[in-house]
Design an enzyme around this catalytic site. Structure first.
Site, PDB file in Angstrom:
ATOM      1  N   HIS A  16       0.821  -1.306  -0.032  1.00 50.27           N
ATOM      2  CA  HIS A  16       0.027  -0.087   0.028  1.00 50.27           C
ATOM      3  C   HIS A  16       0.669   1.133   0.079  1.00 50.27           C
ATOM      4  O   HIS A  16       0.647   2.241  -0.898  1.00 50.27           O
ATOM      5  CB  HIS A  16      -0.863   0.024   1.453  1.00 50.27           C
ATOM      6  CG  HIS A  16      -1.954  -1.051   1.423  1.00 50.27           C
ATOM      7  ND1 HIS A  16      -2.018  -1.892   2.407  1.00 50.27           N
ATOM      8  CD2 HIS A  16      -2.942  -1.381   0.599  1.00 50.27           C
ATOM      9  CE1 HIS A  16      -2.933  -2.758   2.396  1.00 50.27           C
ATOM     10  NE2 HIS A  16      -3.441  -2.558   1.067  1.00 50.27           N
ATOM     11  N   LYS A  40     -15.691  -8.034   4.857  1.00 47.85           N
ATOM     12  CA  LYS A  40     -14.456  -8.403   5.454  1.00 47.85           C
ATOM     13  C   LYS A  40     -14.740  -8.258   7.175  1.00 47.85           C
ATOM     14  O   LYS A  40     -15.555  -7.158   7.080  1.00 47.85           O
ATOM     15  CB  LYS A  40     -13.150  -7.774   5.187  1.00 47.85           C
ATOM     16  CG  LYS A  40     -12.705  -8.044   3.735  1.00 47.85           C
ATOM     17  CD  LYS A  40     -11.393  -7.335   3.609  1.00 47.85           C
ATOM     18  CE  LYS A  40     -10.826  -7.335   1.954  1.00 47.85           C
ATOM     19  NZ  LYS A  40      -9.684  -6.540   1.877  1.00 47.85           N
ATOM     20  N   ARG A  89      -2.184  -6.643  -8.022  1.00 50.98           N
ATOM     21  CA  ARG A  89      -1.123  -7.195  -7.843  1.00 50.98           C
ATOM     22  C   ARG A  89      -1.079  -8.389  -8.718  1.00 50.98           C
ATOM     23  O   ARG A  89      -0.171  -8.907  -9.351  1.00 50.98           O
ATOM     24  CB  ARG A  89      -1.260  -8.014  -6.470  1.00 50.98           C
ATOM     25  CG  ARG A  89      -1.138  -7.077  -5.304  1.00 50.98           C
ATOM     26  CD  ARG A  89      -1.341  -7.697  -3.973  1.00 50.98           C
ATOM     27  NE  ARG A  89      -2.749  -8.253  -3.860  1.00 50.98           N
ATOM     28  CZ  ARG A  89      -3.481  -8.379  -2.807  1.00 50.98           C
ATOM     29  NH1 ARG A  89      -2.887  -8.506  -1.745  1.00 50.98           N
ATOM     30  NH2 ARG A  89      -4.805  -8.678  -3.150  1.00 50.98           N
ATOM     31  N   SER A 127      -2.643  -7.772   3.120  1.00 48.96           N
ATOM     32  CA  SER A 127      -2.738  -7.782   4.468  1.00 48.96           C
ATOM     33  C   SER A 127      -3.124  -9.126   5.281  1.00 48.96           C
ATOM     34  O   SER A 127      -2.910  -9.345   6.441  1.00 48.96           O
ATOM     35  CB  SER A 127      -3.997  -6.749   4.765  1.00 48.96           C
ATOM     36  OG  SER A 127      -3.686  -5.505   4.157  1.00 48.96           O
TER      37      SER A 127
END
Ligand code: PNS
Length: 158
Positions: A16, A40, A89, A127
């Site tokens: 990030h 989430k 990504r 993460s």
């Protein structure tokens, strides 16, 4: 021109931070927006995520940090932001990101989503991976700054 970089940052990683740095060189102003992802269950609470983000990006003079609890488009409209930055990504990120970009654009047509590819070194950091390794006592220093490691330490001290 200003851009917003939204995310749940649970926790913020070097992946990030790299995107914040690179977008801060492209735009006059970058707003890092700490949000809730309703899909989430967050490991760190809102205050903890804000604290880590604040520490982690404090060196960038044209970057500010704020929060918003509703739709991203409402934040963009209210703050006159026309560009959203998101990182990619791998191809696996693309489908969900495309859906979000289309959803946001159909709600606010002038809002563009700009995708930046993460650096090769950061392309596997997530993460969730950091949380898992930290939970089992592994070394996460290659992927997150010391302020994040400190928040994990606080969580695991009983
Ligand atoms: O870091 P994340 O969890 O991938 O970030 C996702 C986030 C928080 C940017 C996304 O869930 C979001 O924009 N939430 C706010 C609600 C919203 O505007 N949803 C519409 C897009 S589908």
């Amino acid at each position: 021109m200003k851009a917003v970089y939204p995310g749940s940052f649970d926790p913020i990683t070097y992946g990030h931070i790299d995107l914040v740095e690179r977008s801060s060189r492209i735009f006059d102003e970058v707003i890092v927006l700490v949000m809730e992802n309703v899909n989430k269950r967050h490991f760190f609470n809102h205050e903890e995520r804000m604290r880590m983000v604040r520490h982690a990006v404090s060196e960038f003079s044209n970057v500010s940090i704020t929060t918003h609890s509703g739709l991203l488009v409402d934040f963009a409209r209210a703050n006159n932001v026309k560009v959203v930055i998101r990182g990619l990504r791998a191809v696996s990120d693309f489908e969900l990101e495309l859906q979000m970009a289309h959803a946001n654009k159909s709600m606010l047509p002038e809002l563009e989503t700009l995708f930046l590819m993460t650096e090769t070194n950061n392309s596997f950091i997530s993460s969730s991976m950091v949380r898992e390794i930290a939970t089992f006592g592994g070394d996460i220093s290659k992927w997150v700054p010391s302020c994040v490691r400190e928040e994990f330490r606080k969580k695991f001290v009983r």
